[in-house]
Design a protein around this motif. Sequence first.
Motif, PDB file in Angstrom:
ATOM      1  N   TYR A 102       7.930 -27.727 -21.502  1.00 60.61           N
ATOM      2  CA  TYR A 102       8.764 -28.367 -22.508  1.00 60.61           C
ATOM      3  C   TYR A 102       8.671 -27.464 -23.729  1.00 60.61           C
ATOM      4  CZ  TYR A 102       9.321 -31.734 -26.454  1.00 60.61           C
ATOM      5  OH  TYR A 102       9.666 -32.387 -27.610  1.00 60.61           O
ATOM      6  N   ARG A 141      10.045 -26.871 -27.709  1.00 61.97           N
ATOM      7  CA  ARG A 141      10.809 -27.383 -28.852  1.00 61.97           C
ATOM      8  C   ARG A 141      10.886 -26.296 -29.904  1.00 61.97           C
ATOM      9  NH1 ARG A 141       8.735 -29.614 -33.383  1.00 61.97           N
ATOM     10  NH2 ARG A 141       6.864 -30.429 -32.361  1.00 61.97           N
ATOM     11  N   PRO A 197      16.620 -29.338 -34.171  1.00 64.20           N
ATOM     12  CA  PRO A 197      15.684 -29.127 -33.063  1.00 64.20           C
ATOM     13  C   PRO A 197      16.428 -28.980 -31.734  1.00 64.20           C
ATOM     14  CG  PRO A 197      15.428 -31.343 -34.008  1.00 64.20           C
ATOM     15  CD  PRO A 197      16.563 -30.686 -34.713  1.00 64.20           C
ATOM     16  N   ILE A 249      15.555 -28.706 -27.538  1.00 62.11           N
ATOM     17  CA  ILE A 249      14.487 -28.888 -26.546  1.00 62.11           C
ATOM     18  C   ILE A 249      14.921 -28.287 -25.226  1.00 62.11           C
ATOM     19  CG2 ILE A 249      13.294 -30.608 -25.118  1.00 62.11           C
ATOM     20  CD1 ILE A 249      13.802 -30.842 -28.840  1.00 62.11           C
ATOM     21  N   ASP A 281       8.286 -35.274 -30.247  1.00 65.53           N
ATOM     22  CA  ASP A 281       8.057 -34.729 -28.904  1.00 65.53           C
ATOM     23  C   ASP A 281       7.918 -35.852 -27.884  1.00 65.53           C
ATOM     24  OD1 ASP A 281       7.975 -31.922 -29.593  1.00 65.53           O
ATOM     25  OD2 ASP A 281       6.082 -32.366 -30.608  1.00 65.53           O
ATOM     26  N   TYR A 283      11.439 -37.164 -27.314  1.00 64.83           N
ATOM     27  CA  TYR A 283      12.239 -36.266 -26.471  1.00 64.83           C
ATOM     28  C   TYR A 283      11.753 -36.334 -25.012  1.00 64.83           C
ATOM     29  CZ  TYR A 283      14.264 -34.017 -30.652  1.00 64.83           C
ATOM     30  OH  TYR A 283      14.934 -33.756 -31.817  1.00 64.83           O
TER      31      TYR A 283
END
Lengths: 438, 438
Positions: free
Chosen positions: A357, A359, A399, A401, B237, B240
């Motif tokens: 993951y 970001r 942001p 992701i 986070d 998400y």
Amino acid sequence: MSLQPIKIGLLGLGTVGGGTINLLRRNAEEIARRAGRGIVVISAAARDLDKTRTLSLEGIRLTGNAQDVVADPEVEIVCELIGGIEPARALVLAAIERGKHVVTANKALIALHGNEIFAAAQRKGVMVAFEAAVAGGIPIIKAIREGLSGNRIQTVAGIINGTCNYILTEMRERGADFQTVLAEAQRLGYAEADPSVDIDGVDAAHKLTILASIAFGIPLQFDKVYTEGIGRIGAMDIAYADELGYRIKSLGIARHAGDGIELRVHPTLIPKRHPIAGVEGVMNAVLVVGDAVGPTMFYGRGAGAEPTASAVVSDLVDVVRAMTSDPENRVPHLAFQPNAMSDITVKPMESVQTAYYLRMNAVDKPGVLANVTAILGKLGISIEAIIQKVPDPAANVVPVIFLTQRVQERNMNEAIHAIEALDSISGSVFRVRVEMLE
Amino acid sequence: MSLQPIKIGLLGLGTVGGGTINLLRRNAEEIARRAGRGIVVISAAARDLDKTRTLSLEGIRLTGNAQDVVADPEVEIVCELIGGIEPARALVLAAIERGKHVVTANKALIALHGNEIFAAAQRKGVMVAFEAAVAGGIPIIKAIREGLSGNRIQTVAGIINGTCNYILTEMRERGADFQTVLAEAQRLGYAEADPSVDIDGVDAAHKLTILASIAFGIPLQFDKVYTEGIGRIGAMDIAYADELGYRIKSLGIARHAGDGIELRVHPTLIPKRHPIAGVEGVMNAVLVVGDAVGPTMFYGRGAGAEPTASAVVSDLVDVVRAMTSDPENRVPHLAFQPNAMSDITVKPMESVQTAYYLRMNAVDKPGVLANVTAILGKLGISIEAIIQKVPDPAANVVPVIFLTQRVQERNMNEAIHAIEALDSISGSVFRVRVEMLE
């Protein structure tokens, strides 16, 4: 490992018997490193000697007469994997009479005749191990009998019949009725041709009898278990339960109620948020509540050749450790014999593979996604998903992701380094590793 | 039980030491029935002798010098509950040198100095038990070392730090940020004043070191664990990850990757549907995947006085059983000594109390709900919820569902009998029992 291997005689070459032979062979080295010596099957009894088997029986004396195995002077441990009461009972008692240790997967036998069998074993000073009799590969007997021995156990409640749990799970997920799902379960081999022992709760009652005895220190008393099957649960009951915040599970419940013990197997509504409510399909789980430890739960596969063989072989290792060692060294401190530790290397983090993951803060410039995906692509990193929020007009960054597929950490480090160098990315890239735990 | 009790010396009278004394006293009878003899603390060492304690120390010789306890010739097992490296290491080695068995809850000591300690124990033929060092009350050491000994272990992945799991759970449930939740956790006692050992992953790395060693048969090698804390995880986070179908948990992961071992502690995205994703708050859980058993999971409280004492006392019982019995009778077949079985009665189903789900078909007559609730009320049965669907004009009956509070089955039988006699109810009442499993 200079000790001679321990010699096993196997009764029954069905699913579990075959699984046990396979497992003892496949993990022979690992098992010897743990037990301090090898464990080999030298003789086996099967009902039908002419049956075609995919299993290799090389090095195993095969007989149609189970008493031959029990009487074989070379056999040190008899492994009873026939199931049912007779001839299993007579064979186990005969093995004990000859001073042999016994490992069995037979829940009906232990639930109905355990008191007699253990008294005989006590007199002859032999072990009778039966981890495989309850919840397949989950080491629940050991957990209660040894791992929680400081507690007064208050409740044991388990999903201990995979057939019932499979049927109830399918009924809920598809809104199907009992008969439809049962017929399918039979086709898939999750239910027997005659499913009554499972769906009427008898199999769970056998297992509950054993669990209650070791939890509370009471004799085995199968005839005292209240037993109710799942056959009358309708699809609409599952739906109504859901509306009320519950799941319906077939539970075996043993509870110390102060003035007496409750022993019951029946369909049960349990709150959806309870961990045991999420146990689906053929999986088993046993909740054990102790006065000191509080609630604990033990989860795993409750049936099948390999999970059951896992329990049988772990019992064999237990017996062999006790036969072989001074009491003080029964179980090696670090599980494996001190002279059998492996020096396999611990990998540096750079060579570990996981998914990621990521970001990052994108400066609102055209082409930022293209720049990042180009970097990932060049390093062989596939993208699983992207989240990019509509930019807040007030903010000067947005942001983004990325969820990636699995890749070596080395490549990801390189990718992150390159991404951070982009003009269109502000600050550092935050990474969290992703594991499917499959 | 004519054997003399085993005499214990305790090092450390903090949370776990006090919990251990309390548990040994409270469950003295149960423990003796399992171990075959009593277990009593005869001496204890504390740093501060003048501290006011709620704990009664009657019958226990108290000293400020821990070496007095180790040197006490009456002490047969030394229980090390001080924590930290020194003086714990020196005391444990001194106890071993004097031929005493040791039980310890000290994960840092085992992870960093276990190789030295076990080698010394091996030479002197004494046991060093450390179930309490990993995951508190969950008997995970025993499960891997004994219960799954037939398997090649492939993966161990655990939520093994309650502080991290509490913080991440609160952050998700309330959308709060790390610093806010950490401050609260400190106020509630779920995080230390200096929380770094927990939130930076060092505590989990100690535990993972131990788990990896017993799973794979490799030496303890704490310095090879990759360790990353949770301090940089933001509320966004977690949000998400949720959007992508994941939860973020701090996991300790040990994996046999064929060409090497992976050892790592870091925040990890895991699929929401995985059983370990549902482990919330301060609870711990360890997933163990074996080649035969498949995935198994062990769940419970990972810290606190009583859960940790549960593991300490279970280790004491293990040691006492090994000191006392011939190897064949180390663990009684039914957990309790054969002469210590209890004859507490199994209750008839009629006297069991549960809540109930009732489904019945109401003929569409006015007053049916009033009639049923009157019957329930007269028998002292409180109603938790009712579902009555709008009647289908084509149907001549409509299903009505009642969820009741707890009541004796006897009363419920009577109620059902009376309800079935109503003109406004067609056919029989279908009942499923409800358990909160709390």
